[in-house]
Design a protein around this motif. Structure first.
Motif, short mmCIF file in Angstrom:
data_model
loop_
_atom_site.label_atom_id
_atom_site.label_comp_id
_atom_site.label_asym_id
_atom_site.label_seq_id
_atom_site.Cartn_x
_atom_site.Cartn_y
_atom_site.Cartn_z
N GLY A 229 0.83 -1.20 0.00
CA GLY A 229 0.00 0.00 0.00
C GLY A 229 0.87 1.25 0.00
O GLY A 229 1.87 1.33 0.71
N SER A 230 0.51 2.21 -0.80
CA SER A 230 1.32 3.42 -0.93
C SER A 230 0.76 4.58 -0.11
O SER A 230 1.32 5.66 -0.13
CB SER A 230 1.43 3.82 -2.39
OG SER A 230 0.16 4.07 -2.92
N CYS A 231 -0.33 4.35 0.60
CA CYS A 231 -0.97 5.43 1.34
C CYS A 231 -1.54 4.87 2.65
O CYS A 231 -2.12 3.79 2.66
CB CYS A 231 -2.08 6.02 0.48
SG CYS A 231 -2.73 7.56 1.08
N SER A 232 -1.38 5.63 3.73
CA SER A 232 -1.89 5.16 5.02
C SER A 232 -3.38 5.44 5.14
O SER A 232 -3.95 6.29 4.45
CB SER A 232 -1.14 5.87 6.16
OG SER A 232 -1.53 7.23 6.21
N GLU A 233 -4.03 4.73 6.06
CA GLU A 233 -5.47 4.90 6.30
C GLU A 233 -5.77 6.32 6.79
O GLU A 233 -6.81 6.89 6.45
CB GLU A 233 -5.96 3.88 7.33
CG GLU A 233 -5.93 2.45 6.84
CD GLU A 233 -6.93 2.18 5.74
OE1 GLU A 233 -8.03 2.77 5.77
OE2 GLU A 233 -6.61 1.40 4.85
N ALA A 234 -4.87 6.92 7.57
CA ALA A 234 -5.09 8.27 8.08
C ALA A 234 -5.09 9.29 6.93
O ALA A 234 -5.92 10.21 6.91
CB ALA A 234 -4.00 8.64 9.08
N GLU A 235 -4.19 9.12 5.96
CA GLU A 235 -4.15 10.01 4.80
C GLU A 235 -5.43 9.88 3.98
O GLU A 235 -5.97 10.88 3.50
CB GLU A 235 -2.95 9.69 3.91
CG GLU A 235 -1.61 10.12 4.47
CD GLU A 235 -0.49 9.74 3.52
OE1 GLU A 235 -0.07 10.62 2.75
OE2 GLU A 235 -0.07 8.57 3.57
N ILE A 236 -5.89 8.67 3.81
CA ILE A 236 -7.12 8.43 3.05
C ILE A 236 -8.30 9.12 3.73
O ILE A 236 -9.09 9.79 3.07
CB ILE A 236 -7.38 6.92 2.89
CG1 ILE A 236 -6.31 6.29 2.01
CG2 ILE A 236 -8.76 6.66 2.34
CD1 ILE A 236 -6.33 4.79 1.98
N ALA A 237 -8.40 8.99 5.04
CA ALA A 237 -9.51 9.61 5.78
C ALA A 237 -9.45 11.14 5.67
O ALA A 237 -10.49 11.79 5.49
CB ALA A 237 -9.46 9.19 7.24
N ALA A 238 -8.24 11.72 5.74
CA ALA A 238 -8.11 13.17 5.64
C ALA A 238 -8.52 13.66 4.25
O ALA A 238 -9.24 14.66 4.13
CB ALA A 238 -6.67 13.57 5.94
N HIS A 239 -8.09 12.98 3.22
CA HIS A 239 -8.45 13.37 1.85
C HIS A 239 -9.94 13.18 1.60
O HIS A 239 -10.56 13.95 0.86
CB HIS A 239 -7.62 12.59 0.83
CG HIS A 239 -6.19 13.03 0.77
ND1 HIS A 239 -5.81 14.30 0.40
CD2 HIS A 239 -5.04 12.37 1.03
CE1 HIS A 239 -4.50 14.41 0.44
NE2 HIS A 239 -4.01 13.24 0.82
#
Length: 151
Positions: free
Chosen positions: A16-26
C-alpha cells in the motif's frame, strides 16, 4: 494442505502506498468540496488496465522452500475508463483503448456503437484522447442541463 507442506505464495506484489489516516483526511477534504453540489452533478472517472496475458501472481508450492522464481510479466494491455455521477443515475459510455484500431475480431463489428474506442501503440490514455473525451463529456453535460431547464 499442511500435511503436504503446500501453501499459497506471492510471486510478486505491491504494498500500500498510502496510510489509512491520509485516506480519511483526503476523504473529508473531498466531502467538504462537494457538499455544495447535488450528487447527480458530481462525477468521478477512473482509468483501469486489463493485462489480458498476465499470469497469476500467486502459486502453490512447498511451505519449507521460501523462494519461488517468477517469470517475466506480460505488458499486453487494454486500458479502460469508467465514469458516472455520485447518485449513479448517469453512467457514461465506457472508454476502451487498445493497441489496434481494427483488430481482426472486429471485422464485422463496430465498437463505437457500444463504447468510445481508441487505439494507440501503448494502449494508454494520452492527452489527445483525454481532450476528445472531455469535449464529448462537455457536450453530454450541456444536453443534460438543457433538458433540466426545459423540464
Amino acid at each position: 494442505m499442511n500435511r503436504f507442506h503446500v501453501g499459497e505464495k506471492v510471486l510478486h506484489g505491491e504494498g500500500g502506498s498510502c496510510s489509512e489516516a491520509e485516506i480519511a483526511a483526503h476523504r473529508k477534504e473531498l466531502q467538504a468540496i462537494t457538499k455544495e453540489y447535488k450528487p447527480e452533478d458530481v462525477y468521478n472517472a477512473d482509468e483501469l488496465a486489463l493485462f489480458y496475458k498476465l499470469l497469476p501472481n500467486r502459486t502453490l508450492g512447498d511451505k519449507n522452500n521460501k523462494s519461488e522464481r517468477g517469470v517475466k510479466t506480460s505488458i499486453e494491455r487494454v486500458s479502460a475508463m469508467v465514469c458516472c455521477n455520485a447518485s449513479g443515475t448517469d453512467k457514461c459510455k465506457l472508454v476502451v483503448i487498445h493497441k489496434w484500431l481494427r483488430p481482426h475480431c472486429f471485422s464485422r463489428f463496430d465498437p463505437q456503437k457500444l463504447v468510445h474506442y481508441f487505439a494507440n501503440k501503448s494502449a494508454w490514455m494520452n492527452s489527445s484522447i483525454f481532450k476528445e473525451l472531455l469535449l464529448k463529456f462537455n457536450a453530454h453535460i450541456k444536453v443534460k442541463l438543457e433538458n433540466r431547464i426545459l423540464n
